[in-house]
Design an enzyme around this catalytic site. Sequence first.
Site, mmCIF file in Angstrom:
data_model
loop_
_atom_site.group_PDB
_atom_site.id
_atom_site.type_symbol
_atom_site.label_atom_id
_atom_site.label_comp_id
_atom_site.label_asym_id
_atom_site.label_seq_id
_atom_site.Cartn_x
_atom_site.Cartn_y
_atom_site.Cartn_z
ATOM 1 N N ASP A 105 20.711 32.439 -15.225
ATOM 2 C CA ASP A 105 21.328 33.733 -15.497
ATOM 3 C C ASP A 105 21.648 34.635 -14.405
ATOM 4 O O ASP A 105 21.675 35.838 -14.412
ATOM 5 C CB ASP A 105 20.334 34.448 -16.461
ATOM 6 N N LYS B 56 26.897 32.237 -13.699
ATOM 7 C CA LYS B 56 27.663 31.165 -13.246
ATOM 8 C C LYS B 56 28.812 31.097 -14.270
ATOM 9 O O LYS B 56 29.714 30.873 -14.196
ATOM 10 C CB LYS B 56 27.106 29.828 -13.248
ATOM 11 N N HIS C 132 18.361 25.960 -14.732
ATOM 12 C CA HIS C 132 16.944 25.843 -14.820
ATOM 13 C C HIS C 132 16.682 24.640 -14.119
ATOM 14 O O HIS C 132 17.037 23.628 -13.723
ATOM 15 C CB HIS C 132 16.747 25.490 -16.305
ATOM 16 N N GLY D 158 -2.496 -7.870 -21.402
ATOM 17 C CA GLY D 158 -3.153 -7.336 -22.667
ATOM 18 C C GLY D 158 -4.105 -6.341 -22.346
ATOM 19 O O GLY D 158 -4.443 -6.080 -21.153
ATOM 20 N N SER E 69 -1.830 -5.457 -16.281
ATOM 21 C CA SER E 69 -0.515 -5.457 -15.699
ATOM 22 C C SER E 69 0.125 -4.334 -16.963
ATOM 23 O O SER E 69 0.970 -4.948 -17.511
ATOM 24 C CB SER E 69 0.265 -6.405 -15.493
#
Length: 626
Positions: free
Chosen positions: A31, A34, A111, A464, A538
């Site tokens: 704000d 720009k 932002h 797994g 993994s």
Amino acid sequence: MADLPSTLDQILQPTGQEKELLRFLTCGSVDDGKSSLIGRLLYDSKLIFEDQLSAVERDSRKHGTVGDEVDLALLVDGLEAEREQGITIDVAYRYFTTPRRAFIVADTPGHEQYTRNMATGASTADLAIILVDARKGVLTQTKRHSYICSMLGIRSIVLAVNKMDLVDFAGDRFYQIVSDYVGFAKTLGFATISPIPLSARYGDNVTVRSERTPWYDGPTLIQQLETADVASDLSSRPLRFPVQWVNRPNLDFRGFSGTVASGTVKVGDDVVVAATGATAKIARVVTFDGDRDRALPGDAVTLILGSEIDVTRGDLLTHPDARPECVDQLAAHILWMSQDEMLPGRSYLMRVGTAETPASITTLRHKIDVNTLEHSSGRTLALNEIGLCNISTTHPIAFDPYSENRRTGAFVLIDRTTNATAGAGMISFGLRRATNIHRQHHAVDKAARAALSHQKPRIVWFTGLSGSGKSTIADLVEKSLHARGMYTMLLDGDNLRHGLNRDLGFTEADRVENIRRVGEVAKLFVEAGLLVICCFISPFESERAMVRALVEPDEFVEVFVDVPIEECIKRDPKGLYKKALAGELQNFTGINSPYQAPTESEVIIDGVAQSADRAAEQIVTWLLAH
């Protein structure tokens, strides 16, 4: 009737002289005005059609932030979300012109979470307008954007102190902000900092000098933009021609297409492939409009060589007497652009110009605090953080330091799983390995060792969740292979953490390093001609892909032992799920750390429906069949 102009260029350049183009961006905190400033520039430059103005007047009543007045920011804020929130989210590019110069302006978001968008706009800019709200002064985001501008090679800054109407055009307030900013920016290496007090809303000192700032005797914003000295010296720099495409429309034509990044190239010049050293002469410079005798920076051309040499997409053509560095170890500043933090050791795709190679960050040398510019230690980079890193690439890359050539010193890192941009980097320098380190050739190689054992060396990689039964099945697989006279080695995650990896914890960064080390060890066992069975949770797809890339395509077999988390919790053979669910165990996969299940495993085991013996039999059958 006089002939009408047939092209936009003829309209914009009625004198027949080519206008100089200035690329600039507006940045700063949220704000700061720009979009309003760009809207004012477009409005005052008479580049808004009546229907556009009518649409903005209509939208101002719905989305405007300036009461009953026309909100010029809406000329740039094109996304509905931007208009509703009154902020800029994406990078918006606009074109306008004055009698003296043509401009392309990038309106970038303020932002913090959109800092990566701002860096995108800054990457091609020659000048930056840093906006500061006169009421708020220099903020954290002002400093962050200024540092990024410096890092990306922008050397001309316009410090636009906006909303002076809200501080009654007080000169002392303006000079205090200028003093604060110059004090911060003195180490950023800007060639010029030009402060201007203005009000984008009312147009004060934008295109017309304001009577409300009698204490200011400098140029208006448009005067500063028209006269800013940002002349590029790309033509005087060494030739850099990244090959984008090998152009082979028929058997009689073979050329190399791309855009000249710097320097000039003409017919008869000697050129060299930076990575290989192969040389040839330029026989032709071909364009869409026919042959030319030379090409300049920014020209998109096809180069025809006088002799046949090996050139592929990603190669860099240069002059023999001004070759770039070509190494596989380098240091670079990186702006991290991903929600997933940077993890040393993880494999990314590194794209430099048209070249692409797998790469990993080996070391984060330090982070950079954009508020104080101080260096701090750390192991990872989070979204929008900046750090100096050491990078290792699979193949040597040709580059120039970013400070010498923005075109050949910039790169992006791409997440190999999502294909999203993970980081943007600026190469600082190459890290040459010690000259006494070379790859040693051995007379007895992998093929010879494998032939002696009469087997195909492979990595059999079990993955797994904890409790899925991986270790039990892997042990049965090795037992069955051993009984058949095959040479094997079993690497188990728990066992290696008692020795090789006992210095590692269970953070994401440590898990990446854990798998990197295991992968290198497994590769050595494959070189020895063995079937190496690796049993690791993994959890990350990137690390499994990294290990796969260490060996030949048919030397990696992924075995996914698929057991739902609910079943693993019921089994809980080590009592770890109970501790994790009670909050006593952090970073436990499946509970407070993610598991990325494989999607294209060679072997999938249904760990609920199949017994361990049947699962082992399925895996051994697959290995013997292949």
